[in-house]
Design an enzyme around this catalytic site. Structure first.
Site, short mmCIF file in Angstrom:
data_model
loop_
_atom_site.label_atom_id
_atom_site.label_comp_id
_atom_site.label_asym_id
_atom_site.label_seq_id
_atom_site.Cartn_x
_atom_site.Cartn_y
_atom_site.Cartn_z
N HIS A 82 0.64 -1.34 0.08
CA HIS A 82 0.09 0.28 0.27
C HIS A 82 0.59 1.21 -0.12
CE1 HIS A 82 0.39 1.05 3.86
NE2 HIS A 82 0.36 -0.34 4.46
N ASP A 84 -0.01 4.48 1.19
CA ASP A 84 -0.22 5.54 1.42
C ASP A 84 0.08 5.11 3.22
OD1 ASP A 84 -2.39 2.90 2.38
OD2 ASP A 84 -3.57 4.14 3.75
N ASP A 115 6.42 1.16 7.41
CA ASP A 115 5.35 0.19 6.84
C ASP A 115 4.81 1.75 5.82
OD1 ASP A 115 2.42 0.00 7.11
OD2 ASP A 115 1.67 0.86 8.94
N GLU A 149 -4.90 1.60 2.11
CA GLU A 149 -4.98 0.46 3.42
C GLU A 149 -5.18 1.24 4.90
OE1 GLU A 149 -3.73 -2.43 6.64
OE2 GLU A 149 -2.48 -0.52 5.87
N GLU A 150 -4.84 2.08 5.15
CA GLU A 150 -4.60 2.41 6.65
C GLU A 150 -5.93 3.24 6.35
OE1 GLU A 150 -3.03 1.83 8.09
OE2 GLU A 150 -0.52 1.84 7.54
N GLU A 177 2.49 -7.21 3.84
CA GLU A 177 2.61 -6.80 5.06
C GLU A 177 2.88 -7.51 6.08
OE1 GLU A 177 1.51 -2.74 6.41
OE2 GLU A 177 -0.60 -3.52 5.58
N HIS A 387 2.83 3.36 12.55
CA HIS A 387 2.07 4.30 13.24
C HIS A 387 2.79 5.02 14.47
CE1 HIS A 387 -1.52 2.43 11.50
NE2 HIS A 387 -0.23 1.99 10.90
C1 LIG Z 1 -9.36 -2.17 9.76
S1 LIG Z 1 -8.62 -1.16 8.59
C2 LIG Z 1 -7.41 -0.61 9.39
C3 LIG Z 1 -6.24 -0.95 8.81
C4 LIG Z 1 -5.46 -0.74 10.06
N1 LIG Z 1 -3.93 -1.83 10.20
C5 LIG Z 1 -3.15 -2.00 10.33
C6 LIG Z 1 -1.78 -2.71 9.30
O1 LIG Z 1 -2.68 -1.03 11.46
C7 LIG Z 1 -5.42 -1.24 11.85
O2 LIG Z 1 -5.56 -2.94 12.02
O3 LIG Z 1 -6.42 -0.90 12.05
ZN LIG Z 2 1.00 -1.00 6.82
ZN LIG Z 3 -0.32 1.11 8.83
#
Ligand SMILES: CSCC[C@H](NC(C)=O)C(=O)O
Ligand SMILES: [Zn+2]
Ligand SMILES: [Zn+2]
Length: 428
Positions: A82, A84, A115, A149-150, A177, A387
């Protein structure tokens, strides 16, 4: 030109290309996808890869590159990433999150360094090296660079996975990932948890803050929170005791509390409010009995008899079309797992035990359609800073990761089950 200076100059080129990608501000809430697409397409051109931009949703391009195999009828390999990244609180970083600063220790600081802009560029650098050596893939290799994706992947991976374009690619295996490993073993993921974002709401009798009475909104909500905390502790304890891994338990965390009567100086202190709300990020492993968890929510955490109600901001199931858990096999029925394990080993690395990803990735959309998908980021000996502030990747770890992908791509693109069958026939 001596060999060492040649490899040195190419090493600094490799790092500066990574830094270039990291500097593109693809952070939410308004990622610059135009710039990332242009950059990726110019990389593709320099590698003589076919490229196309697919805009299933206007303004949200997915860049799809193709390295055509010599047996293009064999199912293809998809290297997925991804584009973003999540936002960054600039003032809490030691180095600005979009400057990709390389410090004197060799660490590259940037949002996306783990990430997952690292993985995207490692795929491309591995392809560059393999092309330089004259390697010819048997299977076609696709590189997909997807948006959003985020924020759930709905306008990215989800639409792409359901599109005619993707279906026509005839994909055998998707790589997406994973997570950094604090020790020397790489982590690899065969499944992931499903997000249930739960909001529970209590209503109750309002009244004077000095009164003691039953059935206030706060009391009703706090009873639920106590019960949720006990459940959370039971899950967490089995990790602390070493009985389970993070991927094997239900995680639940309180992410907001909303109650009270606002006043110009804060909150009214002598008034018991009539409403109270709390939000929870719950993550459910694919093999958990979801019906019993749903019962727990409706009967213990938000029972109507305690004046409570609940809604989900998001609720997904890790299941395929037939209702079976969406899990990529790690046994001999899935040759891609063993091929990955061997390829990593041949490049001097080692995989730890297969794991369930504790959060969500785009891989779920492909697994839910029945495609095998493996979550893997070649990052070892590195703290997990996804993050987080000061996300970084050491340049040596990045360069090692390129070697790992060279090995994986070689193994994957050369794999031909019929050829192996033939060999076994000769042995018989
Ligand atoms: C549920 S959609 C958001 C995606 C986010 N992915 C990661 C890897 O942090 C999460 O799991 O919160
Ligand atoms: Zn990611
Ligand atoms: Zn992420």
């Amino acid at each position: 030109e001596s060999e060492s200076s040649e490899s040195e100059s190419s090493e600094s080129d490799i790092i500066s290309r990574f830094q270039q990608y990291l500097k593109i501000k693809t952070n939410h809430p308004s990622p610059n996808y135009k710039q990332s697409s242009e950059f990726l397409i110019s990389e593709a051109n320099s590698l003589s890869l076919h490229s196309q931009t697919i805009e299933l949703v206007p303004g949200k391009p997915l860049v799809l590159l193709k390295w055509v195999g010599t047996s293009p009828d064999l199912p293809a390999i998809m290297l997925y990433s991804h584009t973003d990244v999540v936002p960054a609180e600039h003032d809490k970083w030691d180095h600005p999150p979009f400057e990709a600063h390389l410090d004197s220790d060799g660490r590259i600081y940037a949002r996306g360094s783990q990430d997952m802009k690292c993985v995207a560029m490692q795929y491309l650098e591995a392809v560059r090296k393999l092309k330089q050596w004259g390697f010819q893939p048997k299977r076609s290799i696709y590189l997909a660079f997807a948006p959003d994706e985020e924020i759930g992947g709905h306008d990215g991976a989800e639409k792409f996975s359901l599109s005619r374009v993707f279906q026509d690619l005839n994909v055998a295996i998707v790589l997406d990932e994973g997570l950094p490993s604090p020790d020397a073993n790489y982590r690899a993921f065969y499944a992931e948890k499903s997000p249930w974002w739960l909001v529970i709401k209590a209503v109750g009798i309002p009244g004077h803050g000095a009164k003691l009475y039953d059935n206030s909104a706060m009391e009703n909500l706090l009873k639920s929170i106590e019960s949720i905390q006990r459940y959370r502790a039971s899950q967490f304890d089995s990790i602390k005791a070493g009985l389970k891994a993070i991927g094997d338990v239900v995680s639940i965390n309180t992410v907001f509390l909303k109650a009270g009567t606002p006043s110009p100086t804060g909150f009214v202190m002598n008034l018991q409010p009539s409403e109270a709300e709390a939000g929870f990020d719950i993550r459910v492993p694919p093999t958990v009995d979801t019906e019993s968890l749903e019962r727990r929510i409706s009967e213990e955490w938000a029972p109507t008899w305690r004046n409570m109600s609940f809604t989900f901001k998001q609720k997904m199931y890790g299941r395929d079309a037939s209702g079976k858990p969406a899990i990529t096999k790690t046994d001999s029925s899935n040759p891609w797992w063993a091929l990955l394990e061997n390829a990593v080993q041949e490049a001097g690395g080692k995989l730890g035990k297969p794991e369930i990803f504790p959060a969500s990735t785009d891989a779920r959309y492909f697994r839910n359609l029945g495609f095998p998908a493996i979550g893997f980021s070649p990052i070892a000996n590195t703290p997990d800073l996804l993050h987080d502030h000061n996300e970084f990747l050491h340049k040596d770890e990045y360069l090692k990761g390129i070697k790992i992908y060279e090995s994986i791509i070689k193994a994957y693109a050369s794999y031909d089950e019929h050829e192996i069958d033939e060999r076994f026939k000769d042995e018989l």
